[in-house]
Write a protein that holds these residues in place. Sequence first.
Motif, PDB file in Angstrom:
ATOM      1  N   ARG A 162       0.880  -1.219  -0.092  1.00 25.29           N
ATOM      2  CA  ARG A 162       0.215   0.026  -0.020  1.00 25.29           C
ATOM      3  C   ARG A 162       0.831   1.225  -0.146  1.00 25.29           C
ATOM      4  O   ARG A 162       1.886   1.296   0.772  1.00 25.29           O
ATOM      5  CB  ARG A 162      -0.933  -0.082   1.130  1.00 25.29           C
ATOM      6  N   THR A 163       0.389   2.210  -0.818  1.00 26.39           N
ATOM      7  CA  THR A 163       1.290   3.507  -0.937  1.00 26.39           C
ATOM      8  C   THR A 163       0.803   4.557   0.015  1.00 26.39           C
ATOM      9  O   THR A 163       1.517   5.522   0.208  1.00 26.39           O
ATOM     10  CB  THR A 163       1.198   4.020  -2.556  1.00 26.39           C
ATOM     11  N   HIS A 164      -0.471   4.176   0.557  1.00 26.21           N
ATOM     12  CA  HIS A 164      -0.771   5.390   1.578  1.00 26.21           C
ATOM     13  C   HIS A 164      -1.995   4.574   2.497  1.00 26.21           C
ATOM     14  O   HIS A 164      -2.550   3.553   1.885  1.00 26.21           O
ATOM     15  CB  HIS A 164      -1.479   6.547   1.088  1.00 26.21           C
ATOM     16  N   THR A 165      -2.010   5.282   3.733  1.00 28.00           N
ATOM     17  CA  THR A 165      -3.130   4.742   4.425  1.00 28.00           C
ATOM     18  C   THR A 165      -4.560   4.925   4.158  1.00 28.00           C
ATOM     19  O   THR A 165      -5.631   4.374   4.857  1.00 28.00           O
ATOM     20  CB  THR A 165      -2.753   4.868   6.165  1.00 28.00           C
ATOM     21  N   THR A 166      -4.727   5.690   3.199  1.00 29.18           N
ATOM     22  CA  THR A 166      -5.912   6.104   2.624  1.00 29.18           C
ATOM     23  C   THR A 166      -6.562   4.949   1.970  1.00 29.18           C
ATOM     24  O   THR A 166      -8.020   4.919   2.012  1.00 29.18           O
ATOM     25  CB  THR A 166      -5.900   7.259   1.570  1.00 29.18           C
ATOM     26  N   ALA A 167      -5.793   4.019   1.881  1.00 26.42           N
ATOM     27  CA  ALA A 167      -6.413   2.505   1.176  1.00 26.42           C
ATOM     28  C   ALA A 167      -7.006   1.821   2.597  1.00 26.42           C
ATOM     29  O   ALA A 167      -8.211   1.455   2.217  1.00 26.42           O
ATOM     30  CB  ALA A 167      -5.536   1.459   0.806  1.00 26.42           C
ATOM     31  N   ALA A 168      -6.546   2.047   3.575  1.00 27.63           N
ATOM     32  CA  ALA A 168      -7.488   1.489   4.984  1.00 27.63           C
ATOM     33  C   ALA A 168      -8.425   2.209   5.147  1.00 27.63           C
ATOM     34  O   ALA A 168      -9.396   2.111   5.675  1.00 27.63           O
ATOM     35  CB  ALA A 168      -6.433   1.567   6.086  1.00 27.63           C
ATOM     36  N   SER A 169      -8.506   3.943   4.872  1.00 23.82           N
ATOM     37  CA  SER A 169      -9.440   4.673   5.161  1.00 23.82           C
ATOM     38  C   SER A 169     -10.930   4.481   4.283  1.00 23.82           C
ATOM     39  O   SER A 169     -11.995   4.332   4.540  1.00 23.82           O
ATOM     40  CB  SER A 169      -9.363   6.022   4.904  1.00 23.82           C
ATOM     41  N   ALA A 170     -10.554   4.054   2.777  1.00 25.31           N
ATOM     42  CA  ALA A 170     -11.375   3.456   2.033  1.00 25.31           C
ATOM     43  C   ALA A 170     -12.251   2.353   2.465  1.00 25.31           C
ATOM     44  O   ALA A 170     -13.487   2.142   2.503  1.00 25.31           O
ATOM     45  CB  ALA A 170     -10.836   3.197   0.707  1.00 25.31           C
ATOM     46  N   ARG A 171     -11.325   1.268   3.057  1.00 22.38           N
ATOM     47  CA  ARG A 171     -12.138   0.262   3.349  1.00 22.38           C
ATOM     48  C   ARG A 171     -12.919   0.390   4.563  1.00 22.38           C
ATOM     49  O   ARG A 171     -14.248  -0.048   4.653  1.00 22.38           O
ATOM     50  CB  ARG A 171     -10.984  -0.915   3.914  1.00 22.38           C
ATOM     51  N   ALA A 172     -12.544   1.203   5.510  1.00 21.44           N
ATOM     52  CA  ALA A 172     -13.368   1.629   6.798  1.00 21.44           C
ATOM     53  C   ALA A 172     -14.623   2.474   6.485  1.00 21.44           C
ATOM     54  O   ALA A 172     -15.563   2.095   6.909  1.00 21.44           O
ATOM     55  CB  ALA A 172     -12.612   2.429   7.637  1.00 21.44           C
ATOM     56  N   LEU A 173     -14.456   3.516   5.287  1.00 19.21           N
ATOM     57  CA  LEU A 173     -15.708   4.196   4.879  1.00 19.21           C
ATOM     58  C   LEU A 173     -16.687   3.111   4.172  1.00 19.21           C
ATOM     59  O   LEU A 173     -17.804   3.411   4.228  1.00 19.21           O
ATOM     60  CB  LEU A 173     -15.400   5.291   4.230  1.00 19.21           C
ATOM     61  N   TYR A 174     -16.192   2.163   3.348  1.00 17.36           N
ATOM     62  CA  TYR A 174     -16.975   1.153   2.716  1.00 17.36           C
ATOM     63  C   TYR A 174     -17.752   0.549   3.734  1.00 17.36           C
ATOM     64  O   TYR A 174     -19.131   0.210   3.730  1.00 17.36           O
ATOM     65  CB  TYR A 174     -16.344   0.387   1.838  1.00 17.36           C
TER      66      TYR A 174
END
Length: 497
Positions: free
Chosen positions: A325-337
Amino acid sequence: MADGPVAQLLLQRLEGGDGGLDSLELASALGLDHQVVVGAVKSLQALGEVIEAELRSTQRWELTPEGQETAQDGSHEARVFHSLPPEGLVQSELMKLPSGKVGFSKAMSNKWIRVEKNAPGGPRVFRAVDSVQDLVQAKLRLVQEGEAEHLSEKERNELKKRKLLSEMTLKTYWVSKGSAFSTSISKQEAELSPEMISSGSWRDVKFKAYNFSSKGILPEGGHLHPLMKVRTQFRQIFLEMGFTEMPTDNFIESSFWNFDALFQPQQHPARDQHDTFFLKDPAEALDFPMDYVERVKRIHSQGGYGSQGYKYDWKMEEAQKNLLRTHTTAASARALYRLAQKKPFSPAKYFSIDRVFRNETLDATHLAEFHQIEGVVADYGLTLGHLMGILKEFFTKLGITNLRFKPAYNPYTEPSMEVFNYHQGLKKWVEVGNSGVFRPEMLLPMGLPEGISVIAWGLSLERPTMIKYGINNIRELVGHKVNLQMVYDNPLCRLDT
Ligand code: PHE
């Protein structure tokens, strides 16, 4: 038996002698290092009244390395004198000799040599006497033989000024018999053992007295790396502000969650090998919520919710590619989903602090892996004003006030702002974070209701840590060049001070 063979020898000498003895003399008589004798004196002292030891300081004269050389080969002036042939030597040649400069001026003031200024070929140096007596060498030899006291104070000081002699202060002991003197002292026990108790021998053994002023051994414990200490502080700030930590326990992510879900087109340069580490094995991810994937595909390729999309042929194979992963925004996307799947919607505040990876050119401030701190707030009607307000509160808790915002670009936020702070030490504005309002093209396909906005910001953990601990090169903080002592010695972290 005494404490050791040297202590035993010392006691025997005291027994046979009349009065006392000097630790330095004993050391030279026994051919031992003085410190070994000092150690024996101390261990005997610890027994109580066996010996008396009086600390004395003695001045001692020693030859410097140059002094030793002079004692062996003669003074510079004598060496100059002896190197002069009967026909003399051109002065400039003489000066090139190893002893030339110092030797010339000393030999001149001793009147051992003379200079003929008008000689053909330039000034020439000749012997002025037939023979010389090298007193400097003779004096140094006296000191070498331990007879420095035969020199006058003036003579010693002259040699000291020439850096041939140096004065040393030596701590020695004058040792004499104590009131409980004996040559057959028993070794004292340091510890009471179970065997001594069961056999009853503890009644007869002598125990060493407690040494209440001895320093204890520092307990070796685990040590927290500075990054982990600063992370604790950031976590504390988020928790104080009512944020919940997102799960970030997967370094490996699919392109889908890292990019596609964030409305980052598949041709975006960040998705290139040169910017992102892709995985060879397993090269692709297989498990996706397919209805959501369909909506993401549609927003990219056709648009929707009032957006035109990017109008390109969105490919599942590209979204499936695994990467670091290149940023933790990937984890934020999962959390928002996940948040979007919970009905009815309830507002949320999330944070994460974890590692990310980029195919960077390494330098003093960039590594291929680092940590990101990210905050996300989802609620009805959030605006840019809310984002600025929460950033101000967050950074104030870090001790960072005086913020400025600069318009920026991220594929997944609109508007986007870089956050700057005036750095007192560096006397300039430094970037402390990136932020924005997530685009509807990202949020609506997830299933979040219309009217919800999500504000978010991110920053690196390394930069505030380097500032906090005064580290200029990131390689001194992370990697194989890290000085572990730095990790052991670093203080606790308080960000507001
Ligand atoms: N993901 C951004 C980065 O890697 C940081 C960011 C997070 C920006 C959230 C906006 C919103 O730099």
